[in-house]
Design an enzyme around this catalytic site. Structure first.
Site, short mmCIF file in Angstrom:
data_model
loop_
_atom_site.label_atom_id
_atom_site.label_comp_id
_atom_site.label_asym_id
_atom_site.label_seq_id
_atom_site.Cartn_x
_atom_site.Cartn_y
_atom_site.Cartn_z
N GLN A 13 -3.14 9.07 -13.65
CA GLN A 13 -3.86 9.88 -12.66
C GLN A 13 -4.81 8.98 -11.88
O GLN A 13 -5.33 7.99 -12.40
CB GLN A 13 -4.64 11.01 -13.36
CG GLN A 13 -3.77 12.14 -13.85
CD GLN A 13 -4.56 13.19 -14.60
OE1 GLN A 13 -5.76 13.03 -14.87
NE2 GLN A 13 -3.90 14.27 -14.96
N SER A 42 -4.13 3.25 4.66
CA SER A 42 -4.41 2.56 3.40
C SER A 42 -4.38 1.05 3.57
O SER A 42 -5.22 0.32 3.02
CB SER A 42 -3.38 2.99 2.34
OG SER A 42 -3.68 2.42 1.09
N GLY A 67 2.12 2.50 -3.12
CA GLY A 67 2.17 3.02 -4.48
C GLY A 67 2.69 2.02 -5.50
O GLY A 67 3.11 2.41 -6.59
N THR A 68 2.61 0.74 -5.18
CA THR A 68 3.14 -0.30 -6.06
C THR A 68 2.48 -0.29 -7.44
O THR A 68 3.15 -0.30 -8.47
CB THR A 68 2.93 -1.70 -5.45
OG1 THR A 68 2.93 -1.61 -4.03
CG2 THR A 68 3.97 -2.66 -5.94
N HIS A 83 6.94 -7.30 -2.54
CA HIS A 83 6.81 -6.62 -1.25
C HIS A 83 7.83 -7.18 -0.25
O HIS A 83 7.78 -6.84 0.94
CB HIS A 83 5.41 -6.82 -0.66
CG HIS A 83 4.33 -6.07 -1.38
ND1 HIS A 83 4.49 -4.79 -1.85
CD2 HIS A 83 3.04 -6.42 -1.67
CE1 HIS A 83 3.35 -4.39 -2.43
NE2 HIS A 83 2.47 -5.36 -2.33
N TRP A 141 0.73 2.04 -8.85
CA TRP A 141 0.97 3.32 -9.52
C TRP A 141 2.30 3.28 -10.27
O TRP A 141 2.36 3.57 -11.47
CB TRP A 141 0.97 4.44 -8.48
CG TRP A 141 0.89 5.82 -9.03
CD1 TRP A 141 0.67 6.19 -10.33
CD2 TRP A 141 0.99 7.04 -8.30
NE1 TRP A 141 0.64 7.56 -10.44
CE2 TRP A 141 0.84 8.10 -9.21
CE3 TRP A 141 1.21 7.33 -6.94
CZ2 TRP A 141 0.90 9.44 -8.82
CZ3 TRP A 141 1.26 8.66 -6.55
CH2 TRP A 141 1.11 9.71 -7.48
N MET A 194 -6.88 5.57 -13.20
CA MET A 194 -6.51 4.23 -12.75
C MET A 194 -7.66 3.55 -12.02
O MET A 194 -7.91 2.36 -12.17
CB MET A 194 -5.28 4.29 -11.86
CG MET A 194 -3.99 4.63 -12.59
SD MET A 194 -2.57 4.66 -11.49
CE MET A 194 -2.51 2.95 -10.93
N ARG A 201 -7.74 4.29 -2.79
CA ARG A 201 -8.41 5.21 -1.87
C ARG A 201 -7.38 6.12 -1.18
O ARG A 201 -6.19 5.87 -1.16
CB ARG A 201 -9.22 4.46 -0.81
CG ARG A 201 -8.47 3.49 0.04
CD ARG A 201 -9.27 3.13 1.28
NE ARG A 201 -9.50 4.27 2.10
CZ ARG A 201 -10.71 4.74 2.40
NH1 ARG A 201 -11.78 4.13 1.96
NH2 ARG A 201 -10.86 5.80 3.15
N LYS A 202 -7.97 7.24 -1.10
CA LYS A 202 -7.08 8.25 -0.54
C LYS A 202 -7.01 8.01 1.09
O LYS A 202 -7.13 8.18 1.70
CB LYS A 202 -7.51 9.63 -1.00
CG LYS A 202 -7.11 9.88 -2.40
CD LYS A 202 -7.53 11.22 -2.92
CE LYS A 202 -7.00 11.51 -4.27
NZ LYS A 202 -7.32 12.66 -4.91
N TYR A 255 6.34 8.37 -2.20
CA TYR A 255 4.96 8.53 -2.65
C TYR A 255 4.54 10.00 -2.59
O TYR A 255 3.88 10.53 -3.49
CB TYR A 255 4.06 7.67 -1.77
CG TYR A 255 2.60 7.62 -2.13
CD1 TYR A 255 2.11 6.63 -2.97
CD2 TYR A 255 1.70 8.54 -1.61
CE1 TYR A 255 0.76 6.55 -3.28
CE2 TYR A 255 0.34 8.48 -1.92
CZ TYR A 255 -0.12 7.48 -2.76
OH TYR A 255 -1.45 7.42 -3.06
N LYS A 301 0.81 -1.22 0.00
CA LYS A 301 0.00 0.00 0.00
C LYS A 301 0.84 1.28 0.00
O LYS A 301 0.49 2.27 0.60
CB LYS A 301 -0.98 0.01 1.18
CG LYS A 301 -1.87 -1.19 1.27
CD LYS A 301 -2.51 -1.57 -0.06
CE LYS A 301 -3.43 -0.46 -0.59
NZ LYS A 301 -3.89 -0.77 -1.98
#
Length: 288
Positions: free
Chosen positions: A236, A145, A55-56, A115, A58, A240, A263-264, A201, A53
């Site tokens: 963006q 996250s 940014g993988t 990971h 992304w 995604m 999710r933010k 990130y 969690k």
């Protein structure tokens, strides 16, 4: 990727945490261990490494677009991201393992994600001098996250309530172990290995164009302005989130009714953080 729906019940049974070489893990990431450790990297492989969690997906999508967005545009609409960028240590039994998927990749370079903490990475990645892109995220946002991810991911242990989850996060009783050990372990390795590029990130959120330039410099890529714009737009958050090829909506283990994939005890956490991070030069910012 084909799923055997008759054995899909295995994915709905939340597994317990196990101790694996001193790291909290689940069997889905250890059952294939001999093949993982014996995995043969190639010199041009690129390993994308993160704590869960951080940014993988992304960065995986960014790299996939940088390398193959123009030369093989069909793959963006025909192959899900987990086949384009295999998750090396996965072994869910109901579909091909991460090592199998990685070995079958025909792309050059092969993009592979992990990971694993730095000490468990297959030796061949170091022996072949592969480039590694490591992405880190500040502890508080990472914990939040991860909590929402575990609520919807039936392949992970039951997260429980937020207070209990946060205590487990501080204690390192998470799948893939301690956030503190993970981010600092990779940071220390980077100090003596120029093939590791350590990203944040928060920097990507602040200025993706700048971070793309830095990443391309590390990789020896020289994309045009138009190519970089295409990558920036394609990766963006909203694009995604709505892209079934990168949002993992096709995997039955992900329950999107609980929490979408994209999710933010604050004082206690801050004290714990200061204690565990006091002996490293690694610094994070929580607010961009």
């Amino acid at each position: 990727m084909e799923f055997n729906m008759n054995t899909n019940t295995e994915l709905s049974l939340r597994p317990p945490l196990i101790d694996f070489h001193g790291i909290s893990m689940i069997r889905h990431f250890t059952d294939n261990w001999e093949n993982i450790q014996n995995f043969q990297a190639r010199p041009d492989d690129i390993l994308i490494a993160t704590y869960p969690k951080a940014g993988t997906t992304w960065v995986s999508y960014i790299l996939d677009l940088l390398y193959f967005g123009q030369t093989d545009p069909d793959r963006q609409t025909s192959l899900p991201i987990y086949e384009r960028v295999p998750f090396l240590e996965t072994n869910f039994h109901v579909f091909r393992s991460g090592t199998e998927l990685a070995e079958k990749l025909t792309t050059t370079p092969r993009l592979i994600k992990t990971h694993l903490p730095v000490q468990l990475v297959p030796k061949s990645f170091w022996e072949k001098d592969c480039k590694v892109v490591y992405v880190s995220r500040n502890s508080k946002d990472n914990a939040v996250s991860y909590f929402h991810f575990d609520r919807m991911n039936k392949a992970h242990p039951e997260p429980g309530d937020w207070n209990n989850f946060l205590q487990r996060f501080m204690d390192g009783k998470m799948v893939f172990g301690s956030w503190y050990d993970h981010v600092t372990g990779w940071w220390e390795k980077k100090q003596t290995n120029s093939n590791i590029y350590y990203m944040f990130y928060e920097d990507m959120i602040e200025d993706l164009g700048r971070e793309l330039d830095r990443l391309c410099s590390f990789l020896g890529l020289s994309p045009s302005v138009e190519e970089k714009e295409r990558v920036s737009v394609g990766t963006q958050f909203d694009n995604m989130k709505n892209n079934s090829m990168v949002n993992y909506s096709a995997i039955p283990v992900m329950d999107f009714k609980v929490s979408p994939f994209m999710r933010k005890k604050n004082e206690q956490f801050d004290e714990d953080y200061k204690k565990k991070m006091k002996n490293t030069t690694l610094q994070f910012r929580t607010v961009v």
